[in-house]
Design a protein around this motif. Structure first.
Motif, mmCIF file in Angstrom:
data_model
loop_
_atom_site.group_PDB
_atom_site.id
_atom_site.type_symbol
_atom_site.label_atom_id
_atom_site.label_comp_id
_atom_site.label_asym_id
_atom_site.label_seq_id
_atom_site.Cartn_x
_atom_site.Cartn_y
_atom_site.Cartn_z
ATOM 1 N N PRO A 138 -1.546 -6.761 0.592
ATOM 2 C CA PRO A 138 -2.418 -6.278 -0.469
ATOM 3 C C PRO A 138 -1.737 -6.331 -1.829
ATOM 4 C CG PRO A 138 -1.445 -4.425 0.686
ATOM 5 C CD PRO A 138 -0.993 -5.661 1.412
ATOM 6 N N THR A 139 -2.554 -6.536 -2.844
ATOM 7 C CA THR A 139 -2.114 -6.483 -4.239
ATOM 8 C C THR A 139 -3.088 -5.581 -4.972
ATOM 9 O OG1 THR A 139 -1.170 -8.708 -4.211
ATOM 10 C CG2 THR A 139 -1.776 -7.811 -6.360
ATOM 11 N N LEU A 140 -2.550 -4.661 -5.760
ATOM 12 C CA LEU A 140 -3.373 -3.746 -6.530
ATOM 13 C C LEU A 140 -3.251 -4.101 -8.002
ATOM 14 C CD1 LEU A 140 -5.178 -1.185 -6.445
ATOM 15 C CD2 LEU A 140 -3.090 0.147 -6.842
ATOM 16 N N SER A 141 -4.400 -4.291 -8.650
ATOM 17 C CA SER A 141 -4.438 -4.554 -10.083
ATOM 18 C C SER A 141 -4.759 -3.250 -10.804
ATOM 19 C CB SER A 141 -5.517 -5.598 -10.398
ATOM 20 O OG SER A 141 -5.643 -5.764 -11.791
ATOM 21 N N VAL A 142 -3.796 -2.789 -11.613
ATOM 22 C CA VAL A 142 -3.948 -1.554 -12.378
ATOM 23 C C VAL A 142 -3.613 -1.869 -13.830
ATOM 24 C CG1 VAL A 142 -3.162 0.822 -12.667
ATOM 25 C CG2 VAL A 142 -3.197 -0.196 -10.395
ATOM 26 N N ASP A 143 -4.584 -1.678 -14.718
ATOM 27 C CA ASP A 143 -4.371 -1.947 -16.151
ATOM 28 C C ASP A 143 -3.774 -3.327 -16.380
ATOM 29 O OD1 ASP A 143 -5.352 0.602 -16.805
ATOM 30 O OD2 ASP A 143 -3.370 1.497 -16.532
ATOM 31 N N ASN A 144 -4.327 -4.339 -15.702
ATOM 32 C CA ASN A 144 -3.904 -5.737 -15.819
ATOM 33 C C ASN A 144 -2.479 -5.988 -15.336
ATOM 34 O OD1 ASN A 144 -6.372 -6.722 -16.873
ATOM 35 N ND2 ASN A 144 -5.810 -5.890 -18.865
ATOM 36 N N LYS A 145 -1.932 -5.083 -14.529
ATOM 37 C CA LYS A 145 -0.625 -5.273 -13.905
ATOM 38 C C LYS A 145 -0.842 -5.384 -12.404
ATOM 39 C CE LYS A 145 3.962 -3.327 -13.485
ATOM 40 N NZ LYS A 145 4.865 -2.220 -13.782
ATOM 41 N N LEU A 146 -0.191 -6.358 -11.778
ATOM 42 C CA LEU A 146 -0.333 -6.567 -10.340
ATOM 43 C C LEU A 146 0.819 -5.896 -9.604
ATOM 44 C CD1 LEU A 146 -1.363 -10.337 -10.340
ATOM 45 C CD2 LEU A 146 -2.856 -8.321 -10.184
ATOM 46 N N LEU A 147 0.474 -5.027 -8.662
ATOM 47 C CA LEU A 147 1.467 -4.294 -7.885
ATOM 48 C C LEU A 147 1.440 -4.773 -6.441
ATOM 49 C CD1 LEU A 147 0.623 -0.711 -9.194
ATOM 50 C CD2 LEU A 147 2.341 -2.297 -10.087
ATOM 51 N N VAL A 148 2.626 -5.079 -5.910
ATOM 52 C CA VAL A 148 2.751 -5.619 -4.554
ATOM 53 C C VAL A 148 3.934 -4.936 -3.866
ATOM 54 C CG1 VAL A 148 3.109 -7.739 -3.200
ATOM 55 C CG2 VAL A 148 1.939 -7.856 -5.386
ATOM 56 N N GLY A 149 3.877 -4.832 -2.556
ATOM 57 C CA GLY A 149 5.013 -4.366 -1.773
ATOM 58 C C GLY A 149 5.468 -2.964 -2.137
ATOM 59 N N LYS A 150 6.772 -2.822 -2.314
ATOM 60 C CA LYS A 150 7.357 -1.512 -2.588
ATOM 61 C C LYS A 150 6.806 -0.911 -3.880
ATOM 62 C CE LYS A 150 11.748 0.883 -2.839
ATOM 63 N NZ LYS A 150 13.201 0.760 -2.761
ATOM 64 N N GLU A 151 6.587 -1.751 -4.875
ATOM 65 C CA GLU A 151 6.021 -1.288 -6.147
ATOM 66 C C GLU A 151 4.630 -0.676 -5.931
ATOM 67 O OE1 GLU A 151 5.240 -4.390 -9.088
ATOM 68 O OE2 GLU A 151 6.253 -3.142 -10.560
ATOM 69 N N LEU A 152 3.828 -1.293 -5.086
ATOM 70 C CA LEU A 152 2.499 -0.781 -4.755
ATOM 71 C C LEU A 152 2.607 0.556 -4.015
ATOM 72 C CD1 LEU A 152 -0.554 -0.810 -4.283
ATOM 73 C CD2 LEU A 152 -0.190 -2.480 -2.466
ATOM 74 N N MET A 153 3.490 0.632 -3.037
ATOM 75 C CA MET A 153 3.651 1.867 -2.276
ATOM 76 C C MET A 153 4.146 3.003 -3.169
ATOM 77 S SD MET A 153 2.434 0.896 0.499
ATOM 78 C CE MET A 153 2.666 2.390 1.415
ATOM 79 N N ASN A 154 5.069 2.706 -4.065
ATOM 80 C CA ASN A 154 5.562 3.721 -5.001
ATOM 81 C C ASN A 154 4.432 4.218 -5.892
ATOM 82 O OD1 ASN A 154 8.165 3.587 -3.997
ATOM 83 N ND2 ASN A 154 8.875 2.189 -5.590
ATOM 84 N N TRP A 155 3.561 3.313 -6.362
ATOM 85 C CA TRP A 155 2.446 3.691 -7.222
ATOM 86 C C TRP A 155 1.509 4.639 -6.467
ATOM 87 C CZ3 TRP A 155 -2.750 3.818 -7.411
ATOM 88 C CH2 TRP A 155 -3.337 4.043 -8.653
ATOM 89 N N ILE A 156 1.200 4.299 -5.211
ATOM 90 C CA ILE A 156 0.319 5.150 -4.408
ATOM 91 C C ILE A 156 0.926 6.550 -4.261
ATOM 92 C CG2 ILE A 156 -0.649 5.541 -2.104
ATOM 93 C CD1 ILE A 156 -1.008 2.465 -1.913
ATOM 94 N N ASN A 157 2.206 6.599 -3.933
ATOM 95 C CA ASN A 157 2.867 7.893 -3.744
ATOM 96 C C ASN A 157 2.894 8.712 -5.037
ATOM 97 O OD1 ASN A 157 3.471 7.853 -0.967
ATOM 98 N ND2 ASN A 157 5.143 6.446 -1.338
ATOM 99 N N GLU A 158 3.002 8.063 -6.173
ATOM 100 C CA GLU A 158 3.003 8.756 -7.459
ATOM 101 C C GLU A 158 1.622 9.275 -7.846
ATOM 102 O OE1 GLU A 158 4.622 6.045 -10.317
ATOM 103 O OE2 GLU A 158 6.583 5.992 -9.319
ATOM 104 N N HIS A 159 0.562 8.652 -7.322
ATOM 105 C CA HIS A 159 -0.802 8.981 -7.731
ATOM 106 C C HIS A 159 -1.628 9.679 -6.650
ATOM 107 C CE1 HIS A 159 0.444 6.089 -10.766
ATOM 108 N NE2 HIS A 159 -0.391 6.724 -11.544
ATOM 109 N N ARG A 160 -0.974 10.120 -5.606
ATOM 110 C CA ARG A 160 -1.743 10.823 -4.574
ATOM 111 C C ARG A 160 -2.108 12.218 -5.072
ATOM 112 N NH1 ARG A 160 2.743 11.561 0.152
ATOM 113 N NH2 ARG A 160 4.320 12.602 -1.096
ATOM 114 N N GLY A 161 -3.301 12.638 -4.672
ATOM 115 C CA GLY A 161 -3.837 13.879 -5.201
ATOM 116 C C GLY A 161 -3.357 15.099 -4.568
#
Length: 67
Positions: free
Chosen positions: A44-67
């Motif tokens: 999976p790749t997540l596009s956030v504010d025109n930035k593409l997040l993949v792999g560890k970067e994506l997982m870190n983003w999810i962990n930072e933004h969990r409610g």
């Protein structure tokens, strides 16, 4: 935010489950032509504010933004 995925991708399924669990809202895209156009080569790749997040970067983003 757009989550680019492919059918049958176990990592995509895991990211789906995590984002749903943490109530992170996203749109899903499985359009391979669109992914190629954006230069996405891994899912999976997540596009956030025109930035593409993949792999560890994506997982870190999810962990930072969990409610």
């Amino acid at each position: 935010m757009i989550l680019y995925t492919q059918n049958g991708c176990p990592q995509c399924k895991m990211v789906h489950m995590m984002m749903d669990k943490y109530n992170i809202k996203y749109e899903e895209c499985q359009d391979l032509d669109k992914m190629r156009e954006l230069g996405i080569v891994h899912t999976p790749t997540l596009s956030v504010d025109n930035k593409l997040l993949v792999g560890k970067e994506l997982m870190n983003w999810i962990n930072e933004h969990r409610g």
